[in-house]
Write an enzyme that holds these catalytic residues in place. Sequence first.
Site, short mmCIF file in Angstrom:
data_model
loop_
_atom_site.label_atom_id
_atom_site.label_comp_id
_atom_site.label_asym_id
_atom_site.label_seq_id
_atom_site.Cartn_x
_atom_site.Cartn_y
_atom_site.Cartn_z
N TRP A 543 0.84 -1.20 0.00
CA TRP A 543 0.00 0.00 0.00
C TRP A 543 0.88 1.26 0.00
CZ3 TRP A 543 -4.95 -0.29 -1.13
CH2 TRP A 543 -5.66 -1.45 -0.82
N GLN A 579 -11.76 1.46 -0.90
CA GLN A 579 -10.48 2.16 -0.94
C GLN A 579 -10.42 3.38 -0.02
OE1 GLN A 579 -7.84 0.86 -2.31
NE2 GLN A 579 -9.11 -0.85 -2.98
N LYS A 616 -21.22 -11.98 -1.91
CA LYS A 616 -20.02 -11.53 -2.59
C LYS A 616 -19.79 -12.41 -3.82
CE LYS A 616 -15.11 -10.59 -1.72
NZ LYS A 616 -14.02 -10.64 -0.73
N LYS A 619 -15.63 -16.78 -7.61
CA LYS A 619 -15.36 -17.69 -8.72
C LYS A 619 -15.65 -19.13 -8.34
CE LYS A 619 -11.86 -14.98 -11.18
NZ LYS A 619 -10.47 -14.94 -11.65
#
Length: 747
Positions: A543, A579, A616, A619
Site C-alpha cells: 500500500w 479504498q 459476494k 469464482k
Amino acid sequence: MSETHQAPSSEPTAGDFKRATPHLDLHALDDRVLEFWEETDAFARSVELRPEDSEFSFYDGPPFATGSPHYGHILQGVVKDIVPRYWTMRGHRVERRFGWDVHGLPAEMEVEKQLGVSGPRQILEYGVGAFNEACRAMVQATTDDWQIITNRIGRWVDFENDYKTMDVDFMESVWWVFKSLWDKNLIYKDFKVLPYSYGATTPLSNFEANLDYRDVDDPAITVRLQVIADHGPVKAGDYLLIWTTTPWTLPGNLAVAVGTDIEYVGVDAAIGGLEGRYWLAGQLLGDFFDDDVTVEATATGSELLGLEYDPPFDYFGHERDRGAFRVIESDDVTVEEGTGLVHMAPAYGEADFLALNAAGLDVLVDPVDAEARFTDDVPDVAGKNVKDADVTLVNILKDRQLIVRHEQIRHSYPFCWRTATPLIYKAIPTWFVNVEAFRDRMVAVNRTIRWVPAAVGDRRFGNWLEGARDWAISRNRYWGSCLPVWECDQCDEKVCVGSRAELQELSGQWLDDLHKHFVDEVTFACSSCPGVMRRVPEVLDCWFESGSMPYAQIHYPFENEARFARRYPADFIAEGLDQTRGWFYTLVVLGTALFDEAPFQNCIVTGMILAEDGRKMSKSLKNYPDPSHVLDEFGADALRAYLISSPVVRADPLRFSEAGVRDVVRTVLLPFWNAYSFFTTYAEADGITLDDISAALPPDQRAEIDRWVLSVLQSLVRTVNTEMEEYRLYNVIPPILGFIDDLTNWY
C-alpha cells in the site's frame, strides 16, 4: 457509453450514407468499432492532437496483477474511461497509463501455491532469490486477460507505456518517498502489538485489519485465578474471575487489570459446581450468580492494585520475580461484558501491552512463533496452531478445576484479507509512519477534495482520518520494495538511502534491480565505528507503493520534474468504496506528508458489486455470469450503460443482474438503432450527402418539431456538461436515456 459510430464503408453509394441493417448484432458492432479504432490509432491520436499545456491529469490506481478482472474491475474501467473521454472532447490532453500492483501478499500467496511452499522457513530453504524470480515470472504472465477485457469494454488506456511497481524506476522513487519522510522525522521503529496474519507471516496495518470481518463461533470461558496472599479485603485462597474468548492467550497471561474506580465485590458461592469466594465487578454480579447471593466484601479497583495470584498456566512462573501475576490498572477496563477483571497477555493485546508498560512491568513472554504455532515453551501444545490449541488448553484448565463457565460466543472477528486466515494480535518490532503527527492536517486537506458522493468524503473518509493511527509500513516478507535503511552490526548507527546514486556513493555498487535478493547483498562501512552497515530485512507494505504512484509512475524527482509540477495534484481518480481505507487513504497520507496538499482534486467513489443473490461474487461459487459471455451476448455499450445508470455510482451496492443488461438493450439500444436505421434508409434512398446536411436550413426556419428536438438536444448538452464538470455520473445517464426516448418515440 463508448463511441459506437460505424467505420466508413468503401462501397460506393448515392450519398455519404449507407443504410444500416435492421438487425443489430451488438457483438459484431463492437468488433467493427474496435477494429476502426485500431486502424486509425484513435486513442493515441486523441492524446497527441491536444497540447501538453492543456493536460487533464488522471491517476489509474494499480490493480493487483493476479487473477482475472471481474465486474468490480470492469465498473472501474468504465468510470475511468467516461471521465477522461469527456475531458478529451473538451479539448484536454489526457494520458492514461495502465498500472500494475505486482508486489506484496497477493503475488507471494499465488507463488507459494505454485511452488508448493508455505511460510518463511520453506521460502528460505527454497531461496529468497529463486522465490522472488518466481514472483516476477508469475506477474509477467497474468496481464493478457486484463488487456483483452479492458479493450472489449471500450476503455482507452495505454498498456504499452504501462508502469509496474516492480520497475526499478518506480522502486527508486518509492525510496525517495521513504527518505523524504525519514528526513521529516516521520519514520520510526517500535515494538508494538499489531494485527498479525499468520497465513502471511507478517504484521498488517490497522486499516488492513478492517478489510475482512466475519461472524465466527469462539469459546468463551470464565476462569478462576487463586489469590496467593492477603491483600486488603481480599484473602489468600479467594478467586479472581476473568473471562476470555481467546483461551490460547492464557499461557501468556502476566497480569489482571482492573478499573480503579470500579467497585468489586467478593461473594461466597458455587459456580460451575466449584465453591469459593469469588471477586468480580459488582455491576456484573447478576450475570454469574443468583439474586439472593450475599456480598461478603467490597473493594474499589484501586484497592486491588498489587494483589498477587496464581496464573492460569505456570509455564512462565519465574516471571513473578519481575513483577508478573499481579493486579494492575487499565483505562480500557469496562463493565460492558465479562467480569470487570481483565486477563492481560501483553504479547497479544495492544491495551495489555500498554497497561503493563504503564505499570512499570518490563516483562513480556511470547511462546508463539511466526506461523502462530506454540513453541516448546508451552510443551502441552507445542507445534499446534493457536486456534487449534484452544481445545487442549481448555481441557487442561477443566482438569485443574479452574474453568467455572464454558460457552460458545458468536461475534465479528477480523480475518486476513489475503489469506482468509483469522488474524491474531502479536507484539513485533515494526517500522511506522508517524501519521498522528499530521492527522489534523490530513483532515483539513480532505476538505479540499470534491468527493462524489460528498457523504463519502465528509463522513466515511473524514471520520476515518480523524481517528487515523500511525501506519505500520514494514512487512516480514520478500517480494516488494526494500525498506531502504542500513544498520551497523556493532553500534546504533542507521543510514536511510534515498536513491541508487546515494547507495553507490556509500557502497561503490550500482544496482539495476532493487529487490531484496540484490539489495541485501550490498554492505558498506559504518562511519562511526569499525562495524559493517547491513540492510534491515523488511520490505515495504505494498500500500506504501500504491500511495507513492503519483511520483513513482514518472520516476519523480529523478526526472520529469516540470511535468510533475504541471500535473500534480491529479484532476481525477476513481475507485470503490473499500479504498477509503486503502488507496485513497495512502494517497492522502503521503500527499499531505510530502507536499502538504491533497494528491487529487476530484474522486468518484463507487459501491460494491454483488452477485444477484446479494452475496459476494465468488469464482468458486460461480454465482455470477462470465463477463465474456455478457459482452458476447449484449455488447459493451449495454454493460456500460447498465453499470453507470445503477446505484453503484452513488457508492451504493449493486446486485448484478444479466436481465438488467438485457433490459438496456431492449429499452435503449434497440430503439436508438432503429432510429438510426430509419434515418440511413431514407438518407441512402434520397442520396443525402454530408454537404446537404451542412447546407440545411437554420433552426429558426425549420418545422416546429425540428426546433423542439434541437432545443431538447441543447438542453441535454448543457445538463451533461454541468453534471460531468461536477463528476456526478449518476445525473448524466438519465437525461441521455430521456433524450433517446424523445428522439425515438416522439420525433
